[in-house]
Each structure stands twice: as structure tokens, then as C-alpha cells.
Write a protein that holds these residues in place. Structure first.
Motif, PDB file in Angstrom:
ATOM      1  N   GLN A  21       0.816  -1.211   0.000  1.00 44.89           N
ATOM      2  CA  GLN A  21       0.000   0.000   0.000  1.00 44.89           C
ATOM      3  C   GLN A  21       0.849   1.260   0.000  1.00 44.89           C
ATOM      4  O   GLN A  21       0.480   2.271  -0.612  1.00 44.89           O
ATOM      5  CB  GLN A  21      -0.934  -0.006   1.207  1.00 44.89           C
ATOM      6  CG  GLN A  21      -2.027  -1.074   1.139  1.00 44.89           C
ATOM      7  CD  GLN A  21      -2.751  -1.229   2.456  1.00 44.89           C
ATOM      8  OE1 GLN A  21      -3.218  -0.261   3.038  1.00 44.89           O
ATOM      9  NE2 GLN A  21      -2.853  -2.448   2.953  1.00 44.89           N
TER      10      GLN A  21
ATOM     11  N   ARG B 192     -13.442   5.397   0.037  1.00 50.52           N
ATOM     12  CA  ARG B 192     -13.302   5.565  -1.407  1.00 50.52           C
ATOM     13  C   ARG B 192     -14.635   5.793  -2.109  1.00 50.52           C
ATOM     14  O   ARG B 192     -14.679   5.908  -3.338  1.00 50.52           O
ATOM     15  CB  ARG B 192     -12.649   4.320  -2.025  1.00 50.52           C
ATOM     16  CG  ARG B 192     -11.245   4.037  -1.533  1.00 50.52           C
ATOM     17  CD  ARG B 192     -10.745   2.711  -2.072  1.00 50.52           C
ATOM     18  NE  ARG B 192      -9.407   2.408  -1.591  1.00 50.52           N
ATOM     19  CZ  ARG B 192      -8.350   2.201  -2.371  1.00 50.52           C
ATOM     20  NH1 ARG B 192      -8.483   2.264  -3.675  1.00 50.52           N
ATOM     21  NH2 ARG B 192      -7.169   1.938  -1.865  1.00 50.52           N
TER      22      ARG B 192
ATOM     23  N   GLU C 285     -15.086   8.764  -4.702  1.00 52.44           N
ATOM     24  CA  GLU C 285     -14.470   8.561  -6.009  1.00 52.44           C
ATOM     25  C   GLU C 285     -15.138   7.415  -6.774  1.00 52.44           C
ATOM     26  O   GLU C 285     -15.243   7.464  -8.005  1.00 52.44           O
ATOM     27  CB  GLU C 285     -12.964   8.323  -5.860  1.00 52.44           C
ATOM     28  CG  GLU C 285     -12.587   7.126  -5.003  1.00 52.44           C
ATOM     29  CD  GLU C 285     -11.238   7.290  -4.327  1.00 52.44           C
ATOM     30  OE1 GLU C 285     -10.250   6.734  -4.839  1.00 52.44           O
ATOM     31  OE2 GLU C 285     -11.178   7.943  -3.266  1.00 52.44           O
ATOM     32  N   GLU C 286     -15.595   6.384  -6.035  1.00 47.04           N
ATOM     33  CA  GLU C 286     -16.310   5.294  -6.690  1.00 47.04           C
ATOM     34  C   GLU C 286     -17.620   5.790  -7.298  1.00 47.04           C
ATOM     35  O   GLU C 286     -17.948   5.471  -8.442  1.00 47.04           O
ATOM     36  CB  GLU C 286     -16.596   4.182  -5.671  1.00 47.04           C
ATOM     37  CG  GLU C 286     -15.379   3.408  -5.238  1.00 47.04           C
ATOM     38  CD  GLU C 286     -14.871   2.465  -6.310  1.00 47.04           C
ATOM     39  OE1 GLU C 286     -15.681   2.037  -7.149  1.00 47.04           O
ATOM     40  OE2 GLU C 286     -13.662   2.178  -6.320  1.00 47.04           O
TER      41      GLU C 286
ATOM     42  N   LEU D 118      -6.151  11.936  -0.645  1.00 47.21           N
ATOM     43  CA  LEU D 118      -5.856  12.105  -2.066  1.00 47.21           C
ATOM     44  C   LEU D 118      -5.098  13.394  -2.351  1.00 47.21           C
ATOM     45  O   LEU D 118      -4.962  13.806  -3.505  1.00 47.21           O
ATOM     46  CB  LEU D 118      -7.146  12.084  -2.891  1.00 47.21           C
ATOM     47  CG  LEU D 118      -7.859  10.739  -2.977  1.00 47.21           C
ATOM     48  CD1 LEU D 118      -9.054  10.827  -3.920  1.00 47.21           C
ATOM     49  CD2 LEU D 118      -6.928   9.648  -3.439  1.00 47.21           C
TER      50      LEU D 118
ATOM     51  N   SER E 156      -1.342   8.661  -1.817  1.00 50.54           N
ATOM     52  CA  SER E 156      -2.150   7.685  -2.559  1.00 50.54           C
ATOM     53  C   SER E 156      -2.099   7.922  -4.069  1.00 50.54           C
ATOM     54  O   SER E 156      -3.077   8.299  -4.690  1.00 50.54           O
ATOM     55  CB  SER E 156      -3.602   7.732  -2.062  1.00 50.54           C
ATOM     56  OG  SER E 156      -4.316   6.611  -2.512  1.00 50.54           O
TER      57      SER E 156
ATOM     58  N   ARG F 271      -1.968   6.071  -6.796  1.00 50.62           N
ATOM     59  CA  ARG F 271      -2.842   5.369  -7.729  1.00 50.62           C
ATOM     60  C   ARG F 271      -4.256   5.940  -7.677  1.00 50.62           C
ATOM     61  O   ARG F 271      -4.877   6.171  -8.719  1.00 50.62           O
ATOM     62  CB  ARG F 271      -2.866   3.867  -7.418  1.00 50.62           C
ATOM     63  CG  ARG F 271      -1.553   3.155  -7.695  1.00 50.62           C
ATOM     64  CD  ARG F 271      -1.530   1.760  -7.108  1.00 50.62           C
ATOM     65  NE  ARG F 271      -2.264   0.802  -7.915  1.00 50.62           N
ATOM     66  CZ  ARG F 271      -3.382   0.212  -7.540  1.00 50.62           C
ATOM     67  NH1 ARG F 271      -3.924   0.485  -6.377  1.00 50.62           N
ATOM     68  NH2 ARG F 271      -3.969  -0.671  -8.321  1.00 50.62           N
ATOM     69  N   ARG F 272      -4.767   6.147  -6.484  1.00 48.35           N
ATOM     70  CA  ARG F 272      -6.127   6.664  -6.354  1.00 48.35           C
ATOM     71  C   ARG F 272      -6.223   8.084  -6.911  1.00 48.35           C
ATOM     72  O   ARG F 272      -7.183   8.422  -7.622  1.00 48.35           O
ATOM     73  CB  ARG F 272      -6.570   6.629  -4.897  1.00 48.35           C
ATOM     74  CG  ARG F 272      -6.825   5.233  -4.373  1.00 48.35           C
ATOM     75  CD  ARG F 272      -7.112   5.228  -2.885  1.00 48.35           C
ATOM     76  NE  ARG F 272      -8.289   6.010  -2.543  1.00 48.35           N
ATOM     77  CZ  ARG F 272      -8.670   6.280  -1.300  1.00 48.35           C
ATOM     78  NH1 ARG F 272      -7.956   5.829  -0.278  1.00 48.35           N
ATOM     79  NH2 ARG F 272      -9.745   6.996  -1.058  1.00 48.35           N
ATOM     80  N   ARG F 273      -5.246   8.917  -6.590  1.00 47.65           N
ATOM     81  CA  ARG F 273      -5.266  10.282  -7.107  1.00 47.65           C
ATOM     82  C   ARG F 273      -5.178  10.273  -8.632  1.00 47.65           C
ATOM     83  O   ARG F 273      -5.894  11.011  -9.314  1.00 47.65           O
ATOM     84  CB  ARG F 273      -4.117  11.088  -6.508  1.00 47.65           C
ATOM     85  CG  ARG F 273      -4.092  12.556  -6.959  1.00 47.65           C
ATOM     86  CD  ARG F 273      -3.023  13.368  -6.256  1.00 47.65           C
ATOM     87  NE  ARG F 273      -2.979  14.730  -6.766  1.00 47.65           N
ATOM     88  CZ  ARG F 273      -3.772  15.709  -6.365  1.00 47.65           C
ATOM     89  NH1 ARG F 273      -4.675  15.482  -5.426  1.00 47.65           N
ATOM     90  NH2 ARG F 273      -3.679  16.926  -6.886  1.00 47.65           N
TER      91      ARG F 273
ATOM     92  N   ALA G  26      -6.215   7.980 -10.672  1.00 47.74           N
ATOM     93  CA  ALA G  26      -7.486   7.522 -11.241  1.00 47.74           C
ATOM     94  C   ALA G  26      -8.534   8.630 -11.228  1.00 47.74           C
ATOM     95  O   ALA G  26      -9.262   8.831 -12.209  1.00 47.74           O
ATOM     96  CB  ALA G  26      -7.989   6.317 -10.462  1.00 47.74           C
ATOM     97  N   VAL G  27      -8.620   9.384 -10.121  1.00 46.44           N
ATOM     98  CA  VAL G  27      -9.600  10.473 -10.026  1.00 46.44           C
ATOM     99  C   VAL G  27      -9.273  11.573 -11.032  1.00 46.44           C
ATOM    100  O   VAL G  27     -10.160  12.107 -11.712  1.00 46.44           O
ATOM    101  CB  VAL G  27      -9.652  11.032  -8.592  1.00 46.44           C
ATOM    102  CG1 VAL G  27     -10.503  12.300  -8.536  1.00 46.44           C
ATOM    103  CG2 VAL G  27     -10.219   9.998  -7.632  1.00 46.44           C
TER     104      VAL G  27
ATOM    105  N   TYR H  21      -2.376   0.284 -13.464  1.00 44.58           N
ATOM    106  CA  TYR H  21      -3.757   0.672 -13.177  1.00 44.58           C
ATOM    107  C   TYR H  21      -4.035   2.076 -13.709  1.00 44.58           C
ATOM    108  O   TYR H  21      -5.013   2.309 -14.421  1.00 44.58           O
ATOM    109  CB  TYR H  21      -3.987   0.602 -11.671  1.00 44.58           C
ATOM    110  CG  TYR H  21      -5.314   1.146 -11.200  1.00 44.58           C
ATOM    111  CD1 TYR H  21      -6.497   0.478 -11.463  1.00 44.58           C
ATOM    112  CD2 TYR H  21      -5.377   2.335 -10.472  1.00 44.58           C
ATOM    113  CE1 TYR H  21      -7.715   0.971 -11.023  1.00 44.58           C
ATOM    114  CE2 TYR H  21      -6.582   2.833 -10.022  1.00 44.58           C
ATOM    115  CZ  TYR H  21      -7.750   2.157 -10.298  1.00 44.58           C
ATOM    116  OH  TYR H  21      -8.944   2.655  -9.872  1.00 44.58           O
TER     117      TYR H  21
END
Length: 418
Positions: free
Chosen positions: A138, A306, A309-310, A337, A342, A344-346, A348-349, A384
Motif C-alpha cells: 500500500q 473511497r 471517487e467510486e 488524495l 495515494s 494510484r487513487r489520485r 485515477a480520479v 492501473y
């Protein structure tokens, strides 16, 4: 027969083959015109899609076997997987778990309780190490850097399983189910979906043997993600339905069933069912009503943080741009974010926000969001985020008349084909 003829014989359009590989349709066109050849990381997947081994692919592409770099080594014996040590590990685990399945129904040997107690301590040791590896995964900027130690842990666990009785092996199956989910995550992040699916399948089998229902359900959820990323939404719904039934037998204080619902929302959005999507999202949000820790920070990490964002990503799938932008902007404002957190999450958003801007024909916003997402993808080597960016290219369309957007499009293409 050339590549184009083989593709058509198997029923693929250029766009469908490109999507399955995570590249642009024009890239496939260049391969078929023999102006370029597939990069080495793409070759096993291309061979799999065309039902060929690597030598046959070379012949199809007009590249003789001798033209392959000597450092490439021998071709994989099984082009449906990586063909290397990973495949060997999976086969060994499958054999061990198959033997366990055959023996668990037999009466236990004398002293089995003592053996089970000793193995329980050993299993706990593996689980603690697995938990540490999940934390490293992570926090790692580049997920692939975690791979060597995960593979070493798999080898150690496999060696421990060798020669164990059914009772002893069953005590270690939970640790195997845990670790193979992490191995699958690493493969998934590298866009190696066949390897990821194989690892998740093994994780589900091991979890079933361990009678660990939440672990089992999570393996099924992760397996469904492979179908989602290849846009097989109906298949994902079937897998998630099974995960939902397994999760009902799990620990009601954990968030497993809520994570199942969150992923079901993505499958329903892919099918264009707004009502079912929102119903699943609402069910997922019930996770906030759970008392105590709802996750373990390892193979189960869903805590509802999450969901903004989901929800935004789901509304984008459904074409509800105003709702999507509101949810995604809310997500981006969260501390987790913030820039530097983070990745990967940032990424993606930001990619989803760039897609909204593209559909609104706003090149400046596309460049702002898409440019930062591209930087994050390069920094992390995340497949990803790269996959998300590849999807963004379909929204750029007429905006590529702007030289700046055309340059961004070319940079994404280069990222996804190297």
C-alpha cells in the motif's frame, strides 16, 4: 496468414484487440502494416489472445525465432500464464490444495489436534508476515518493487506445505489464500490480467479449503475486477453474485459484503443500469454503520473512504457528468488524495476528471488533469493508472486538433506501449 487475417478469423476488430491489450487501435494498425512490432511486455498477452505460442506469433509477425534477443530466453511452455517461476509456484500450490481437498474428509490421524495446534502457530506467523507485505504494498510508490519479496514468501509457504498432512495443510490454506490475493494485485497493477486471474482463482480455492468465507469472497471480488477491466460486465455480475452469497456466511462485523456491493455498482454501471448501480452504492455506504474496525488493512481494506471517487467514476460510466464531477471533486479534496498521497487513487480520479473535461470540450482542463495523471503513472509505473489513461484517449477525439492535446495523447500512447 498475417496478423490482420488472424485477428479477423478470431472475430476481433482492431479496436477490440487494442482494448484487450491496453493499446491504441493505431498501434495495432502499425503492427499489421509491419511498420512496428509489439513491445516484449505485450507479446505473451497478444499470443494468448490469438491462441498462439510465441514462436507462432513470431512467424505470424514475420519475425523469425532467431531474431529474438538471446536474453529473452526460451519461450514459455504455457502462454496462458507467465511461463516462468510464477507458473511453477501456482501449479505446486494447486497440487497441494487438490490433495488437501481429497483428504480432509478422511478421519484425522491420532495426534492430529496436536499437529493442528502447532500448525496454527506457524500459520499465524505467515499471516503476520502477509499483513506486513500488504502494508508495504500500500505504501510503495512503485508496486512492482514489492514483487520479489512476495514471490519469496510464496516459495517459503509452498515449501512448508510440502509433505504435510491434510489437517496441517488446511491450517496453512488461509495464509495461502491471503498471499495469492496480494500476488494477484501485483499482476493486476502490471496489466497482466491472465496472471492476476490465475492467482485469484488459487486464492479462492485456498480460502475455501480454509473455510475462511470473508477471504474467499474477497478473492472472488478481485477476480471480478479482471472481467470489469475487460468490459465483460455480465460475467462480473455472475462472479459478484457468488461473492455476495459467500460473504453472507462471513463475519457480519466486517465490511466484506459492502465491498461486494461497491464493485457490483461498477458492473451495473457498465451495463447501463442506473437504478441497480445507485442501489448497490447505497448498500455499500451502509459500511459506515458498522461498529469497530470493519477491515483488516490487508486483503480487506474497504471502509467506505473511497465511495466518493467510486460514485463519481460510476456516474461518469453512465454519462451523468454533473453528478460525476461533484463526487470526484469531493474525493480529490480529501486529505488521503492530497498531492503526494495515494498516487494510484489520485491518478485515477484525475483521469476521470480529465475525461469529463474532454466530453465538455475543455482542452485546458484536460491538460491540467490529464497531465498530472500521466506524471503519476510515470512516477509509480502503475499499470492501473496507465489503463485509465488509455481509456481517456477515446474521449479526446476532436480535441487532438489542439497541438497540446495531441502531444498528451501521444505521450499516453507511448506510456502504454512501452
Amino acid at each position: 496468414m498475417g496478423l490482420a487475417e488472424r485477428r479477423r478469423a478470431l472475430g476481433y476488430s482492431q479496436e477490440e484487440l487494442a482494448h484487450a491489450l491496453g493499446v491504441d487501435r493505431r498501434t495495432v494498425g502499425r503492427w499489421e502494416g509491419r511498420t512496428t512490432t509489439p513491445q516484449p511486455p505485450l507479446r505473451p498477452r497478444l499470443a494468448e489472445l490469438l491462441h498462439l505460442d510465441l514462436d507462432e506469433l513470431d512467424a505470424l509477425m514475420g519475425q523469425p525465432r532467431a531474431a529474438r534477443p538471446e536474453s529473452a530466453g526460451p519461450p514459455p511452455r504455457d502462454h496462458h500464464g507467465s511461463g516462468d517461476l510464477d507458473d511453477m509456484i501456482r501449479r505446486q500450490f494447486l497440487r497441494a490444495i487438490t490433495v488437501t481437498s481429497a483428504l480432509v474428509a478422511l478421519p484425522p490421524d491420532e495426534g492430529a489436534a496436536l499437529a493442528e495446534g502447532a500448525l496454527r502457530g506457524m500459520s499465524d506467523d505467515f499471516l503476520r508476515m502477509n499483513g506486513h507485505l500488504w502494508q508495504v504494498y500500500q505504501l510503495a510508490r512503485s508496486k512492482r518493487s514489492v514483487y520479489p519479496v512476495v514471490r519469496d514468501q510464496l516459495i517459503t509457504l509452498n515449501d512448508t506445505l510440502e509433505g504435510r498432512s491434510a489437517v496441517e495443510a488446511q491450517a496453512l490454506c488461509g495464509a495461502a489464500g491471503d498471499l495469492f490475493q496480494l500476488a494477484g494485485e501485483l499482476a493486476f497493477d502490471g496489466n497482466r490480467y491472465t496472471d492476476a486471474a490465475a492467482s485469484y482463482t488459487l486464492a479462492a480455492s485456498a480460502s475455501q479449503e480454509a473455510k475462511s468465507y470473508d477471504l474467499w469472497a474477497c478473492a472472488l471480488v478481485r477476480h471480478a475486477y479482471v472481467d470489469l477491466y475487460e468490459r465483460r460486465y455480465a460475467d462480473a455480475v455472475g462472479t459478484l453474485s457468488a461473492a455476495e452469497k459467500v460473504a453472507r456466511r462471513g463475519d457480519g462485523f466486517l465490511s466484506t459484503r459492502h465491498w461486494v456491493a461497491a464493485v457490483q455498482a461498477e458492473a451495473y454501471a457498465g451495463l447501463g443500469d442506473l437504478f441497480a448501480c445507485e442501489r448497490a452504492l447505497d448498500k455499500a455506504e451502509e459500511v459506515t454503520g458498522l461498529s469497530g474496525p470493519a477491515h483488516n488493512g490487508g486483503w480487506l481494506r474497504f471502509d467506505g473512504s473511497r465511495l466518493a471517487e467510486e460514485r463519481g467514476a460510476r456516474y461518469l460510466q453512465l454519462g451523468r457528468l454533473d453528478l460525476a464531477e461533484k463526487a470526484l471533486s469531493t474525493a480529490l479534496s480529501q486529505d488521503v488524495l492530497a498531492s503526494g498521497q495515494s498516487f494510484r487513487r489520485r491518478g485515477a480520479v484525475l483521469t476521470d476528471l480529465a475525461a469529463i473535461s474532454a466530453r465538455r470540450q475543455d482542452p485546458d482542463q484536460v491538460l491540467a488533469y490529464g497531465g498530472e495523471a500521466l506524471r503519476l503513472a510515470r512516477t509509480t509505473s502503475s499499470g492501473y493508472v496507465a489503463h485509465k489513461l488509455q481509456g481517456l484517449r477515446t474521449d479526446l477525439g476532436p480535441l487532438t486538433r489542439d497541438a497540446r492535446v495531441a502531444e498528451l495523447d501521444a505521450e499516453i500512447d507511448a506510456l502504454c506501449t512501452t
